[in-house]
Scaffold this motif. Sequence first.
Motif, PDB file in Angstrom:
ATOM      1  N   GLU A  71       1.073  -8.169 -15.905  1.00 52.72           N
ATOM      2  CA  GLU A  71       2.050  -8.461 -14.860  1.00 52.72           C
ATOM      3  C   GLU A  71       1.783  -7.619 -13.620  1.00 52.72           C
ATOM      4  O   GLU A  71       1.945  -8.103 -12.485  1.00 52.72           O
ATOM      5  N   ALA A  72       1.367  -6.370 -13.796  1.00 53.38           N
ATOM      6  CA  ALA A  72       1.037  -5.512 -12.649  1.00 53.38           C
ATOM      7  C   ALA A  72      -0.158  -6.071 -11.899  1.00 53.38           C
ATOM      8  O   ALA A  72      -0.187  -6.072 -10.659  1.00 53.38           O
ATOM      9  N   ARG A  73      -1.164  -6.560 -12.628  1.00 56.12           N
ATOM     10  CA  ARG A  73      -2.333  -7.139 -11.968  1.00 56.12           C
ATOM     11  C   ARG A  73      -1.950  -8.369 -11.162  1.00 56.12           C
ATOM     12  O   ARG A  73      -2.480  -8.596 -10.068  1.00 56.12           O
ATOM     13  N   ARG A  74      -1.023  -9.176 -11.707  1.00 60.28           N
ATOM     14  CA  ARG A  74      -0.586 -10.355 -10.962  1.00 60.28           C
ATOM     15  C   ARG A  74       0.136  -9.947  -9.677  1.00 60.28           C
ATOM     16  O   ARG A  74      -0.038 -10.582  -8.627  1.00 60.28           O
ATOM     17  N   ARG A  75       0.942  -8.909  -9.752  1.00 55.76           N
ATOM     18  CA  ARG A  75       1.633  -8.438  -8.545  1.00 55.76           C
ATOM     19  C   ARG A  75       0.653  -7.952  -7.491  1.00 55.76           C
ATOM     20  O   ARG A  75       0.767  -8.285  -6.313  1.00 55.76           O
ATOM     21  N   LEU A  76      -0.318  -7.155  -7.927  1.00 60.63           N
ATOM     22  CA  LEU A  76      -1.266  -6.568  -6.977  1.00 60.63           C
ATOM     23  C   LEU A  76      -2.183  -7.628  -6.371  1.00 60.63           C
ATOM     24  O   LEU A  76      -2.723  -7.429  -5.280  1.00 60.63           O
ATOM     25  N   ALA A  77      -2.353  -8.733  -7.083  1.00 58.50           N
ATOM     26  CA  ALA A  77      -3.205  -9.800  -6.566  1.00 58.50           C
ATOM     27  C   ALA A  77      -2.546 -10.553  -5.416  1.00 58.50           C
ATOM     28  O   ALA A  77      -3.218 -11.301  -4.693  1.00 58.50           O
ATOM     29  N   CYS A  78      -1.244 -10.364  -5.254  1.00 52.75           N
ATOM     30  CA  CYS A  78      -0.498 -11.033  -4.172  1.00 52.75           C
ATOM     31  C   CYS A  78       0.195  -9.973  -3.322  1.00 52.75           C
ATOM     32  O   CYS A  78       1.430  -9.833  -3.354  1.00 52.75           O
ATOM     33  N   PRO A  79      -0.571  -9.193  -2.551  1.00 50.72           N
ATOM     34  CA  PRO A  79       0.029  -8.099  -1.780  1.00 50.72           C
ATOM     35  C   PRO A  79       0.931  -8.617  -0.668  1.00 50.72           C
ATOM     36  O   PRO A  79       0.747  -9.720  -0.157  1.00 50.72           O
ATOM     37  N   VAL A  80       1.929  -7.814  -0.353  1.00 53.33           N
ATOM     38  CA  VAL A  80       2.849  -8.134   0.743  1.00 53.33           C
ATOM     39  C   VAL A  80       2.762  -7.021   1.784  1.00 53.33           C
ATOM     40  O   VAL A  80       2.367  -5.903   1.487  1.00 53.33           O
ATOM     41  N   PHE A  81       3.122  -7.350   2.988  1.00 53.80           N
ATOM     42  CA  PHE A  81       3.103  -6.379   4.081  1.00 53.80           C
ATOM     43  C   PHE A  81       4.540  -6.166   4.548  1.00 53.80           C
ATOM     44  O   PHE A  81       5.060  -6.939   5.359  1.00 53.80           O
ATOM     45  N   PRO A  82       5.199  -5.138   4.021  1.00 55.56           N
ATOM     46  CA  PRO A  82       6.617  -4.937   4.327  1.00 55.56           C
ATOM     47  C   PRO A  82       6.843  -4.391   5.736  1.00 55.56           C
ATOM     48  O   PRO A  82       5.900  -3.965   6.419  1.00 55.56           O
ATOM     49  N   GLU A  83       8.119  -4.403   6.125  1.00 56.28           N
ATOM     50  CA  GLU A  83       8.490  -3.747   7.378  1.00 56.28           C
ATOM     51  C   GLU A  83       8.342  -2.239   7.220  1.00 56.28           C
ATOM     52  O   GLU A  83       8.064  -1.742   6.126  1.00 56.28           O
ATOM     53  N   MET A  84       8.568  -1.525   8.313  1.00 53.70           N
ATOM     54  CA  MET A  84       8.307  -0.092   8.317  1.00 53.70           C
ATOM     55  C   MET A  84       9.090   0.653   7.227  1.00 53.70           C
ATOM     56  O   MET A  84       8.557   1.552   6.571  1.00 53.70           O
ATOM     57  N   GLY A  85      10.363   0.254   7.000  1.00 52.86           N
ATOM     58  CA  GLY A  85      11.160   0.930   5.978  1.00 52.86           C
ATOM     59  C   GLY A  85      10.568   0.737   4.591  1.00 52.86           C
ATOM     60  O   GLY A  85      10.471   1.671   3.796  1.00 52.86           O
ATOM     61  N   GLY A  86      10.163  -0.488   4.300  1.00 46.07           N
ATOM     62  CA  GLY A  86       9.555  -0.760   3.007  1.00 46.07           C
ATOM     63  C   GLY A  86       8.211  -0.078   2.855  1.00 46.07           C
ATOM     64  O   GLY A  86       7.847   0.373   1.761  1.00 46.07           O
ATOM     65  N   LEU A  87       7.462   0.008   3.942  1.00 45.83           N
ATOM     66  CA  LEU A  87       6.157   0.672   3.904  1.00 45.83           C
ATOM     67  C   LEU A  87       6.320   2.160   3.613  1.00 45.83           C
ATOM     68  O   LEU A  87       5.555   2.741   2.846  1.00 45.83           O
ATOM     69  N   SER A  88       7.330   2.761   4.189  1.00 47.11           N
ATOM     70  CA  SER A  88       7.596   4.181   3.948  1.00 47.11           C
ATOM     71  C   SER A  88       7.946   4.429   2.484  1.00 47.11           C
ATOM     72  O   SER A  88       7.506   5.418   1.882  1.00 47.11           O
ATOM     73  N   LEU A  89       8.700   3.492   1.867  1.00 48.85           N
ATOM     74  CA  LEU A  89       9.053   3.616   0.455  1.00 48.85           C
ATOM     75  C   LEU A  89       7.805   3.529  -0.429  1.00 48.85           C
ATOM     76  O   LEU A  89       7.648   4.306  -1.373  1.00 48.85           O
ATOM     77  N   LEU A  90       6.912   2.600  -0.103  1.00 51.53           N
ATOM     78  CA  LEU A  90       5.674   2.476  -0.861  1.00 51.53           C
ATOM     79  C   LEU A  90       4.862   3.769  -0.810  1.00 51.53           C
ATOM     80  O   LEU A  90       4.305   4.216  -1.818  1.00 51.53           O
ATOM     81  N   ARG A 102      -3.977   6.163  -8.100  1.00 56.25           N
ATOM     82  CA  ARG A 102      -5.314   6.434  -8.639  1.00 56.25           C
ATOM     83  C   ARG A 102      -6.394   6.016  -7.644  1.00 56.25           C
ATOM     84  O   ARG A 102      -7.414   6.709  -7.500  1.00 56.25           O
ATOM     85  N   LEU A 103      -6.164   4.895  -6.953  1.00 60.23           N
ATOM     86  CA  LEU A 103      -7.131   4.485  -5.938  1.00 60.23           C
ATOM     87  C   LEU A 103      -7.162   5.490  -4.793  1.00 60.23           C
ATOM     88  O   LEU A 103      -8.237   5.843  -4.293  1.00 60.23           O
ATOM     89  N   ALA A 104      -5.985   5.965  -4.387  1.00 62.18           N
ATOM     90  CA  ALA A 104      -5.918   6.987  -3.331  1.00 62.18           C
ATOM     91  C   ALA A 104      -6.649   8.254  -3.760  1.00 62.18           C
ATOM     92  O   ALA A 104      -7.350   8.888  -2.962  1.00 62.18           O
ATOM     93  N   ASP A 105      -6.519   8.592  -5.040  1.00 59.89           N
ATOM     94  CA  ASP A 105      -7.193   9.784  -5.555  1.00 59.89           C
ATOM     95  C   ASP A 105      -8.707   9.595  -5.543  1.00 59.89           C
ATOM     96  O   ASP A 105      -9.455  10.503  -5.164  1.00 59.89           O
ATOM     97  N   GLN A 106      -9.159   8.422  -5.961  1.00 59.07           N
ATOM     98  CA  GLN A 106     -10.600   8.152  -5.978  1.00 59.07           C
ATOM     99  C   GLN A 106     -11.201   8.142  -4.578  1.00 59.07           C
ATOM    100  O   GLN A 106     -12.339   8.585  -4.379  1.00 59.07           O
ATOM    101  N   LEU A 107     -10.440   7.646  -3.622  1.00 56.96           N
ATOM    102  CA  LEU A 107     -10.952   7.531  -2.253  1.00 56.96           C
ATOM    103  C   LEU A 107     -10.739   8.797  -1.424  1.00 56.96           C
ATOM    104  O   LEU A 107     -11.261   8.906  -0.320  1.00 56.96           O
ATOM    105  N   GLY A 108      -9.949   9.743  -1.968  1.00 57.63           N
ATOM    106  CA  GLY A 108      -9.587  10.901  -1.171  1.00 57.63           C
ATOM    107  C   GLY A 108      -8.731  10.515   0.026  1.00 57.63           C
ATOM    108  O   GLY A 108      -8.833  11.096   1.114  1.00 57.63           O
ATOM    109  N   ALA A 109      -7.880   9.507  -0.182  1.00 56.66           N
ATOM    110  CA  ALA A 109      -7.062   8.976   0.910  1.00 56.66           C
ATOM    111  C   ALA A 109      -5.908   9.917   1.239  1.00 56.66           C
ATOM    112  O   ALA A 109      -5.466  10.706   0.400  1.00 56.66           O
ATOM    113  N   VAL A 110      -5.438   9.860   2.483  1.00 54.66           N
ATOM    114  CA  VAL A 110      -4.292  10.648   2.927  1.00 54.66           C
ATOM    115  C   VAL A 110      -3.216   9.714   3.453  1.00 54.66           C
ATOM    116  O   VAL A 110      -3.496   8.584   3.854  1.00 54.66           O
ATOM    117  N   ARG A 111      -1.989  10.202   3.429  1.00 47.98           N
ATOM    118  CA  ARG A 111      -0.871   9.381   3.886  1.00 47.98           C
ATOM    119  C   ARG A 111      -0.873   9.278   5.402  1.00 47.98           C
ATOM    120  O   ARG A 111      -0.963  10.299   6.092  1.00 47.98           O
TER     121      ARG A 111
END
Length: 319
Positions: free
Chosen positions: A26-45, A283-292
């Motif tokens: 179910e998680a894979r199905r969710r991630l396969a259909c990404p959404v682009f939220p408004e700024m408030g939702g993006l901050s929560l993510l 985990r992807l952020a960790d692998q990529l060394g990503a920053v917020r």
Amino acid sequence: MDSQTLKALGYDEIIERLIRLARMPEARRRLACPVFPEMGGLSLLHDETEAALVAGRSLGWPQFPDTDILGIVALALPLDACLAPEELLQVAVWCRQLAPIVTWRETARSCQTGPSILDPDFARVQPPSGLAEAISRAIDSHGEIVDAASSELARIRREMRELAVRASRILQRMLSDSRYEDLWQDRIISVRDGRHVVPIKVSMTGRLRGIILDRSASGETLFIEPDAVIAIDNGIKELELAENRELRRIMTDLTTRVRDAGHALGAMTETLSGLDCIFARARLADQLGAVRPEFGDTADELNLTSARHPLLACTPVPI
């Protein structure tokens, strides 16, 4: 941003990489259909991902169930449903996979200095009381219903074994009896269609009273159920019918327990798949060394400082 631009940027490849980090279907199905939220939702993510990243780096990553039981739960919903032992066992295994997640969260809670944004979701992860234990008591790891599943089943199977031993002893005495020495093609006892039989030579037909149940491929051997064990085999057949009724009753009772826990299992799958998505992002952020990223009050400017494309495997030159 349109899909063509996202594809040109390699966004779909990043999503594929993200999907591979999730365990739950179910998680894979969710991630396969990404959404682009408004700024408030993006901050929560970002808040969720940051909390998961900190916890995952310090404690290791929680292991979510890698199977989907919602289809099995749906099969259990009709009132006359009866799940197969293998299906019931899948439910038990899934429920037991929740225990390490609960343990992981308890460890995380003892280590953190304050509340986490992920606490409410983890608090909803509670295995249905007694469900896995009830299934495991009745069904072994191979999907077989064990004698201990009920006292009635234990009694039936015990009597079946006793009758089978009686039949074998009677036939063994016949095979050893000198009066029948010339009858046997082989001195063995076998079972045909649940009936105990002995092999005699075709030429000796009529020397042994009984029922012919089979013939060898060569035609030289007849497999006969002697009169002496017919009543015993009939008794075994009756017990087999009783066994089947008891097996269905046990599976129906366990199916009812799955049905009663169906709403909780569905809600927990929803919660767990959401957490799995969050930790996959972490985990992807960790692998990529990503920053917020930091967002201002307006969207008039975009400032990318030392940005690197996440798909470049070599040492990229930052913007």
